[in-house]
Design a protein around this motif. Structure first.
Motif, PDB file in Angstrom:
ATOM      1  N   GLU A 144       1.009  -1.141  -0.004  1.00  0.00           N
ATOM      2  CA  GLU A 144      -0.102   0.045  -0.069  1.00  0.00           C
ATOM      3  C   GLU A 144       0.639   1.383  -0.058  1.00  0.00           C
ATOM      4  OE1 GLU A 144      -3.605   0.740   2.396  1.00  0.00           O
ATOM      5  OE2 GLU A 144      -3.465  -1.560   2.838  1.00  0.00           O
ATOM      6  N   LEU A 145       0.550   1.853  -1.174  1.00  0.00           N
ATOM      7  CA  LEU A 145       1.737   2.948  -1.362  1.00  0.00           C
ATOM      8  C   LEU A 145       0.623   4.316  -0.719  1.00  0.00           C
ATOM      9  CD1 LEU A 145       3.530   2.381  -4.373  1.00  0.00           C
ATOM     10  CD2 LEU A 145       4.372   2.047  -2.102  1.00  0.00           C
ATOM     11  N   GLN A 146       1.185   5.471  -0.290  1.00  0.00           N
ATOM     12  CA  GLN A 146       0.042   6.402   0.157  1.00  0.00           C
ATOM     13  C   GLN A 146      -0.622   6.870  -1.062  1.00  0.00           C
ATOM     14  OE1 GLN A 146       2.805   9.314   1.717  1.00  0.00           O
ATOM     15  NE2 GLN A 146       2.599   8.476   3.715  1.00  0.00           N
ATOM     16  N   GLN A 147      -1.877   7.012  -0.647  1.00  0.00           N
ATOM     17  CA  GLN A 147      -3.116   7.444  -1.584  1.00  0.00           C
ATOM     18  C   GLN A 147      -3.046   6.546  -2.784  1.00  0.00           C
ATOM     19  OE1 GLN A 147      -2.516  11.811  -1.781  1.00  0.00           O
ATOM     20  NE2 GLN A 147      -3.211  11.961   0.494  1.00  0.00           N
ATOM     21  N   GLU A 148      -2.582   5.528  -2.804  1.00  0.00           N
ATOM     22  CA  GLU A 148      -2.771   4.746  -4.013  1.00  0.00           C
ATOM     23  C   GLU A 148      -3.560   3.265  -3.815  1.00  0.00           C
ATOM     24  OE1 GLU A 148       0.726   4.071  -6.479  1.00  0.00           O
ATOM     25  OE2 GLU A 148       1.640   5.707  -6.131  1.00  0.00           O
ATOM     26  N   THR A 149      -4.077   2.752  -4.731  1.00  0.00           N
ATOM     27  CA  THR A 149      -4.676   1.238  -4.808  1.00  0.00           C
ATOM     28  C   THR A 149      -3.470   0.378  -4.474  1.00  0.00           C
ATOM     29  OG1 THR A 149      -6.400   2.157  -6.322  1.00  0.00           O
ATOM     30  CG2 THR A 149      -6.146  -0.462  -5.712  1.00  0.00           C
ATOM     31  N   PRO A 150      -3.794  -0.414  -3.440  1.00  0.00           N
ATOM     32  CA  PRO A 150      -2.865  -1.569  -3.305  1.00  0.00           C
ATOM     33  C   PRO A 150      -2.274  -2.412  -4.300  1.00  0.00           C
ATOM     34  CG  PRO A 150      -4.605  -1.632  -1.509  1.00  0.00           C
ATOM     35  CD  PRO A 150      -4.726  -0.737  -2.572  1.00  0.00           C
ATOM     36  N   LYS A 151      -1.097  -2.805  -4.486  1.00  0.00           N
ATOM     37  CA  LYS A 151      -0.771  -3.394  -5.619  1.00  0.00           C
ATOM     38  C   LYS A 151      -0.502  -4.827  -5.248  1.00  0.00           C
ATOM     39  CE  LYS A 151       0.924   0.407  -8.591  1.00  0.00           C
ATOM     40  NZ  LYS A 151       1.948   1.145  -8.961  1.00  0.00           N
ATOM     41  N   LYS A 152      -0.725  -5.949  -6.033  1.00  0.00           N
ATOM     42  CA  LYS A 152      -0.597  -7.444  -5.764  1.00  0.00           C
ATOM     43  C   LYS A 152       0.685  -7.813  -6.664  1.00  0.00           C
ATOM     44  CE  LYS A 152      -2.364 -10.903  -3.888  1.00  0.00           C
ATOM     45  NZ  LYS A 152      -3.060 -11.386  -2.731  1.00  0.00           N
ATOM     46  N   TYR A 153       1.544  -8.480  -5.879  1.00  0.00           N
ATOM     47  CA  TYR A 153       2.510  -9.136  -6.373  1.00  0.00           C
ATOM     48  C   TYR A 153       2.746 -10.513  -5.925  1.00  0.00           C
ATOM     49  CZ  TYR A 153       3.892  -4.334  -7.118  1.00  0.00           C
ATOM     50  OH  TYR A 153       4.156  -3.023  -7.788  1.00  0.00           O
TER      51      TYR A 153
END
Length: 161
Positions: A144-153
């Motif tokens: 979870e980066l600030q103010q961004e949608t969480p990215k899945k890896y």
């Protein structure tokens, strides 16, 4: 029709239906959970594409696998209990079919920068007894980066049975 005749017809129809199901069960999505060949597909998961998060198989005994997840990235990562197993045949990886009606506990583990997390599971619950071969376990994680949608890896660790 009297009750005795209806009862006999019902019993005969039930027996015939039962035998038809036994005969044609492979054509109605029946799968043996100990067979790694049915209903599998070539892997399309993109792995290890996030630098700094790794997973290593530490121990495989009976039907249990223990891994260590390490985070040396700049951000904290979150992952859960879910995982996927794949089998290697030749130079290709294939996703193994999991047993039906399996659910994972909805829990989230946070792994901060510079920390390790030992995690283990009993794969028999989800995949049954596996024959000898080369496998890999895959776990997803998110950032979870600030103010961004969480990215899945996804990360993986190979092991042999």
């Amino acid at each position: 029709m009297d009750k005795k005749i209806r009862k006999r017809v019902f019993i005969i129809a039930s027996v015939i239906t039962f035998f038809l199901i036994l005969i044609y069960r492979e054509k109605i999505n029946y799968k043996d959970n100990n067979d790694i060949n049915p209903i599998r597909s070539e892997s399309t998961i993109v792995l290890n594409d996030y630098s700094g998060v790794t997973m290593t198989a530490k121990r495989v005994a009976d039907t249990k696998i223990a891994v260590n997840i390490n985070n040396s990235a700049d951000e904290s990562v979150t992952f859960g209990e879910d995982y996927i197993l794949e089998v290697k045949e030749g130079n290709k990886w294939y996703s193994l079919p999991a047993k039906d009606d399996i659910m994972f506990t909805s829990i989230g583990y946070e792994l901060k920068k510079g920390s390790d997390f030992p995690w283990s599971t009993d794969y028999e619950i989800l995949y049954g007894i596996l024959p000898a071969g080369q496998y890999r376990i895959i776990k997803g994680f998110s950032i979870e980066l600030q103010q961004e949608t969480p990215k899945k890896y996804f990360i993986s660790a190979e092991f042999s049975i």
